[in-house]
Structures are given as C-alpha cells and as structure tokens.
Design an enzyme around this catalytic site. Structure first.
Site, PDB file in Angstrom:
ATOM      1  CE  LYS A  21      -1.704   1.746   4.005  1.00 40.82           C
ATOM      2  NZ  LYS A  21      -1.545   3.161   4.329  1.00 40.82           N
ATOM      3  CG  ASN A  22       2.210   2.892   3.395  1.00 41.25           C
ATOM      4  OD1 ASN A  22       1.098   3.286   3.177  1.00 41.25           O
ATOM      5  ND2 ASN A  22       2.384   2.638   4.912  1.00 41.25           N
ATOM      6  CB  CYS A 115      -4.739   5.995  10.763  1.00 39.09           C
ATOM      7  SG  CYS A 115      -4.926   4.483   9.706  1.00 39.09           S
ATOM      8  NE  ARG A 120      -0.890  10.119   9.994  1.00 40.04           N
ATOM      9  CZ  ARG A 120      -0.991   9.016   9.404  1.00 40.04           C
ATOM     10  NH1 ARG A 120      -2.176   8.335   9.481  1.00 40.04           N
ATOM     11  NH2 ARG A 120       0.135   8.475   8.759  1.00 40.04           N
ATOM     12  CG  ASP A 306       2.629   1.064   9.582  1.00 44.58           C
ATOM     13  OD1 ASP A 306       2.140   1.844  10.374  1.00 44.58           O
ATOM     14  OD2 ASP A 306       2.859   1.420   8.579  1.00 44.58           O
ATOM     15  NE  ARG A 399      -7.469   4.042   4.980  1.00 43.88           N
ATOM     16  CZ  ARG A 399      -6.739   4.895   5.875  1.00 43.88           C
ATOM     17  NH1 ARG A 399      -7.130   4.694   7.069  1.00 43.88           N
ATOM     18  NH2 ARG A 399      -5.722   5.069   5.467  1.00 43.88           N
TER      19      ARG A 399
HETATM   20  C1  EPZ Z   1       4.126   6.912   6.785  1.00 44.13           C
HETATM   21  O1  EPZ Z   1       3.117   7.842   7.486  1.00 44.13           O
HETATM   22  C2  EPZ Z   1       3.142   5.684   6.686  1.00 44.13           C
HETATM   23  N1  EPZ Z   1       1.919   6.081   5.620  1.00 44.13           N
HETATM   24  C3  EPZ Z   1       2.377   5.041   7.897  1.00 44.13           C
HETATM   25  O2  EPZ Z   1       1.636   3.983   7.704  1.00 44.13           O
HETATM   26  C4  EPZ Z   1       3.559   4.695   8.990  1.00 44.13           C
HETATM   27  O3  EPZ Z   1       3.084   4.441  10.298  1.00 44.13           O
HETATM   28  C5  EPZ Z   1       4.371   5.908   8.826  1.00 44.13           C
HETATM   29  O4  EPZ Z   1       4.851   6.376   7.637  1.00 44.13           O
HETATM   30  C6  EPZ Z   1       5.799   5.429   9.979  1.00 44.13           C
HETATM   31  O5  EPZ Z   1       6.304   4.505   9.367  1.00 44.13           O
HETATM   32  C7  EPZ Z   1       2.158   6.179   4.326  1.00 44.13           C
HETATM   33  O6  EPZ Z   1       3.359   5.922   4.067  1.00 44.13           O
HETATM   34  C8  EPZ Z   1       1.075   6.580   3.622  1.00 44.13           C
HETATM   35  P1  EPZ Z   1       5.895  10.080   9.177  1.00 44.13           P
HETATM   36  P2  EPZ Z   1       3.678   9.170   7.616  1.00 44.13           P
HETATM   37  O7  EPZ Z   1       5.642  11.230   8.425  1.00 44.13           O
HETATM   38  O8  EPZ Z   1       4.527   9.590   6.388  1.00 44.13           O
HETATM   39  C9  EPZ Z   1       5.631  13.282  12.712  1.00 44.13           C
HETATM   40  C10 EPZ Z   1      -0.146   2.719   7.684  1.00 44.13           C
HETATM   41  O9  EPZ Z   1      -1.105   2.328   8.578  1.00 44.13           O
HETATM   42  N2  EPZ Z   1       5.821  14.544  11.563  1.00 44.13           N
HETATM   43  O10 EPZ Z   1       7.044   9.194   8.963  1.00 44.13           O
HETATM   44  O11 EPZ Z   1       2.522  10.085   7.567  1.00 44.13           O
HETATM   45  C11 EPZ Z   1       4.534  12.637  12.955  1.00 44.13           C
HETATM   46  O12 EPZ Z   1       3.704  13.293  13.855  1.00 44.13           O
HETATM   47  C12 EPZ Z   1       0.158   4.151   7.764  1.00 44.13           C
HETATM   48  O13 EPZ Z   1      -0.043   2.307   6.622  1.00 44.13           O
HETATM   49  C13 EPZ Z   1       5.882  15.719  12.137  1.00 44.13           C
HETATM   50  O14 EPZ Z   1       6.156  16.194  13.322  1.00 44.13           O
HETATM   51  O15 EPZ Z   1       4.617   9.113   8.931  1.00 44.13           O
HETATM   52  C14 EPZ Z   1       5.360  11.433  13.230  1.00 44.13           C
HETATM   53  O16 EPZ Z   1       5.322  11.327  14.866  1.00 44.13           O
HETATM   54  C15 EPZ Z   1      -0.326   4.515   9.130  1.00 44.13           C
HETATM   55  N3  EPZ Z   1       5.620  16.639  11.049  1.00 44.13           N
HETATM   56  C16 EPZ Z   1       6.610  11.141  12.591  1.00 44.13           C
HETATM   57  O17 EPZ Z   1       6.883  12.399  12.219  1.00 44.13           O
HETATM   58  C17 EPZ Z   1       5.360  16.374   9.898  1.00 44.13           C
HETATM   59  O18 EPZ Z   1       5.120  17.361   8.933  1.00 44.13           O
HETATM   60  C18 EPZ Z   1       6.912  10.286  11.439  1.00 44.13           C
HETATM   61  O19 EPZ Z   1       5.459  10.211  10.654  1.00 44.13           O
HETATM   62  C19 EPZ Z   1       5.168  15.015   9.404  1.00 44.13           C
HETATM   63  C20 EPZ Z   1       5.430  14.057  10.388  1.00 44.13           C
END
Ligand code: EPZ
Length: 419
Positions: A21-22, A115, A120, A306, A399
């Site tokens: 998916k990702n 989610c 986020r 995940d 999803r």
């Molecule tokens: C990706 O989310 C995945 N989603 C998530 O999978 C996965 O849990 C996550 O990476 C971590 O591996 C997709 O690829 C679509 P991040 P993402 O930005 O990119 C903080 C699933 O179930 N942050 O790496 O949104 C954030 O709060 C989903 O498939 C900021 O502070 O995650 C978090 O604590 C759920 N500011 C950390 O970074 C920002 O602008 C990491 O999040 C962006 C993120």
C-alpha cells in the site's frame, strides 16, 4: 460492513503477499511528474488505491485498470486543487501536493485525513517547500502552496518522515538545481520510488540512506520508459507471520521480501517462533513455548510501528511480560481496550507504552476496528479467541488489505463478511 469470525482453529496453507500500500500510493502520486502515461504493476486493489484513483481523476488524469495493473495518464492534468472530501479520507493524499506543485506551480489541499493514530502534522512538508522557494497560504481548512520557480535546497528533516521524504524527493526532482535531504527516511518503498524516477530521467542518489541528493530537471517532466512494479507489502507479510506464530500449523507467506523484514524476523525468533526463510517466502508455525519479548517501534530498519498492534496480540499468548514501546505515534493503542475485553492482561503505562502479561486465553467479543493496522490485529485476536467475534468498521481494514476475508479462508479461517 462487519466481519464475523469463529476462532480457536489452527490455520494452515499458503498466503500470497500483495503489493505494498505505502508504495503504490506514492507511485500513483508520482504519475503527476510525467509527460506520458505510467504503468503500475502488482497493484493491490485496496480502498486507499481507489480513493487515490478518484483524486487523480478529479484532477483530470485518466486512469485505466487491468489485471493487478493501473495505467495513469497525467497529460490532461491542469488542476492543482485536491477534492476535499476524498483527500480527507486518506492521509496519503498529502503526497499528491508535492508533484502537483512541481507540475503546475501550485497546489491546494485540505488538511489530510487518514488513521486516528495521533497528531498527523504537516509542518515538515510546509517548511520543506518553503526552503525550495514556495509560498504557503494557510486557509482555515485548506492550504495553498505556490511557486513560480522551485529551486534546490539543503533541507534537514526535524523528525524522520516517510511521506515527508517522498514528497520532498518528488518535488525536488523537477526543481532547478541541487537538493540535499538530510535525516531522510530509509524505507524500501522510498528506494523503489527513487529507482523508478531515475529510470524515467530523474537524478536522485542516496535513496535508502539518510542523505539523498537530487539534481532537478529545472521543470522538465519525466518520461516513463518501463512499468513500475510495486514491491511486496512488508507490513502485510509481517502480519501474516504473526498470524502464523499465533495459530499456524504451518503457514507459508509467499511472495514477500525477507530482506525488508529483518526487525520482525528477529523479534519472532527471539520469541521462539520457528521460521523457515527462503528467497521470497517465509514459513511459520506456532511454537510450543512462545516467549515474551519487548519491542520498540522505530523508523526503518527498526521495528515497524505498523506491526506493533498485531505483535501485541501475539504477546498476549506469550509466557511472561512484554513491553511494547511506540515511539512514532502518540495514540496507537486504541486496540488495547478491545483486547482487554477479550481477556488479555494489558496495562497502559502511558501514551507510548503498554505492558502485556501472558499467556491469557482470549474470548470472542463484539469489537470495532480503530485503524487499519489495528484492524488486522483484531482479526488475528478473533481467530485466536474461543467463540465468535464480530468486528465492525471494517472499511478501515479494506483500506489496506485486499479481500482479506477471502485470503484467510484459503487458510481455513472461519471469517465471513456481512452487511
Ligand atoms: C507513513 O506515514 C506511513 N503512511 C504510515 O503507515 C507509517 O505508520 C508511518 O509512515 C511511519 O512508518 C504512508 O506511507 C502513507 P511520518 P507518515 O511522517 O509518512 C511526525 C499505515 O497504516 N511528523 O513518517 O505520515 C509525525 O507526527 C500508515 O499504513 C511531524 O512532526 O509518517 C510522526 O510522529 C499509518 N511533522 C513522525 O513524524 C510532519 O510534517 C513520523 O511520521 C510530518 C510528520
């Protein structure tokens, strides 16, 4: 729709892993960087892919579907505004904004949904684009990013972000000059995307490491020469391994990439789970003496956030105490209450840590899926439990997992979908 599950039966057989998916969602977004149609192979037909398709079509792209395949023609995309209703249902909608900005010079998008697993934020995306010369207008419920000309930048991520890294990499691919991304995420899906973009005229080096360098094309669109093949879903594969460790007589998880799964393999082995690892498959069965182990979620190659929910379900069956330490998201234990109602002994220490004491028999209950990964974890719990469980809110599961009920029935699971 709901799943009705009758648990307590050992499962056996082969289950094939679908495309990730990702990975597919990012390749779909990347289509906007191209001057010709792109073909995506090994597409999983999950709800998030359908939403992404709707978003692209709404922007003016033409999308055709084949056998496990999508062809996306971006040539008539002129619009830069994402459909609010659809975008709010899908966190990954944010990854369209970078390519849109790079293609059209502007992007307008609502605060992305997805989610319910904690805050986020998108501050990193906004500061990344600003570093490349874009202007941000923060409306009440939407953002507008504009740039006459995007220029390369030296940008360090404050926190490691997967979609942030992908977004900046795609935006920089069409900018003018050199971009350096530091403290970048290293997920295999990022490397796979970079390989595809490079194959189509981009100049990206270092993807899969914390430092990525991109020499932008100065606005020239990319041209696809070959199809993009979605890599196997390491989260789906890991969840099936956990299922096998919990109730497998012998389950073969086929079509996976074991090299992408070292953290879950290590955790399972430490818990005494017997694994047979081949080039593209892993066989697993339930051990006699499942042992409690602690895990801490980390960015790749660490233990994936995940997979923490399904792993917690497994730990309810292990001898001893385990601590699950979630370091990425701040509210990803929404499933714990459900597991407790099913008979698990779980103590919520704080927003980031749970303590599980096992083993405890689980009993079937009516439960609700809080998010897609926890949804799959609850399926594993229900298959483990004695008696019948009903899982509601299964859109969340659909999803990310295609026809999960049909595929689990192949392993003799008793799972039915009802309205
Ligand atoms: C990706 O989310 C995945 N989603 C998530 O999978 C996965 O849990 C996550 O990476 C971590 O591996 C997709 O690829 C679509 P991040 P993402 O930005 O990119 C903080 C699933 O179930 N942050 O790496 O949104 C954030 O709060 C989903 O498939 C900021 O502070 O995650 C978090 O604590 C759920 N500011 C950390 O970074 C920002 O602008 C990491 O999040 C962006 C993120």
């Amino acid at each position: 729709m709901k799943f009705i599950i009758r648990g307590g039966k050992r499962l056996a057989g082969t289950i094939e892993v679908n495309g990730a998916k990702n990975s597919v969602l990012k390749a779909m977004a990347a289509s906007l960087l191209f001057s010709n149609p792109i073909t995506i192979k090994n597409t999983p037909f999950i709800e998030d892919v359908l939403r992404m398709r709707e978003l692209l079509e709404d922007l003016g792209a033409k999308v055709e579907e084949g056998d496990r395949m999508l062809v996306i023609d971006p040539t008539s995309v002129r619009d830069g505004k994402l459909n609010k209703e659809i975008a709010e249902r899908l966190r990954a909608s944010i990854v369209l904004a970078g390519p849109l900005l790079a293609r059209n010079g502007w992007a307008d998008f609502p605060y992305p949904g997805g989610c319910v697993i904690g805050k986020r934020p998108i501050d990193i995306f906004l500061s990344g684009w600003q570093a490349m010369g874009a202007k941000i207008m923060d409306g009440k419920d939407h953002f507008r990013v504009t740039a006459k000309k995007l220029r390369g930048a030296d940008f360090a991520f404050r926190v490691v972000s997967v979609t942030g890294t992908e977004t900046m990499m795609m935006t920089a691919a069409l900018a003018s000059g050199k971009t350096v991304l530091r403290n970048a995420a290293m997920e295999p899906e990022i490397l796979s995307l970079a390989d595809f973009l490079n194959d189509s005229g981009a100049k990206i080096s270092g993807a899969g490491t914390p430092k990525i360098e991109i020499i932008g094309t100065g606005g020239r669109l990319l041209r696809a020469k070959r199809p993009f093949t979605v890599i196997p879903d390491r989260i789906e594969a890991g969840s099936f391994l956990i299922l096998g460790a919990a109730i497998g007589k012998k389950i073969k998880v086929a079509g996976c990439e074991p090299e992408h799964m070292t953290a879950i393999i290590t955790a399972l082995r430490e818990a005494n789970v017997p694994l047979e690892i081949g080039k593209d498959f892993i066989s697993v069965s339930k051990p006699r003496n499942l042992k409690a182990v602690n895990v801490q979620t980390r960015e790749y190659p660490g233990f994936p956030t995940d997979l923490q929910a399904p792993f917690a379900v497994l730990m309810t069956q292990a001898e001893g105490e385990s601590v699950i330490f979630e370091t990425i998201w701040e509210s990803r234990f929404g499933y714990a209450e459900n597991l407790k109602r099913m008979g698990a002994n779980i103590f919520l220490a704080d927003q980031h840590r749970i303590l599980i004491k096992g083993p405890h028999h689980l009993r079937g209950r009516e439960i609700e899926s809080p998010d897609l990964r926890a949804g799959l974890a609850l399926i594993v719990a229900a298959l483990l439990a004695k008696g019948e469980s009903v899982i509601s809110n299964i859109y969340q599961i659909d999803r990310g997992y295609e026809k999960i009920d049909e595929r689990l029935r192949e392993l003799s699971a008793e799972i039915q979908r009802i309205n």
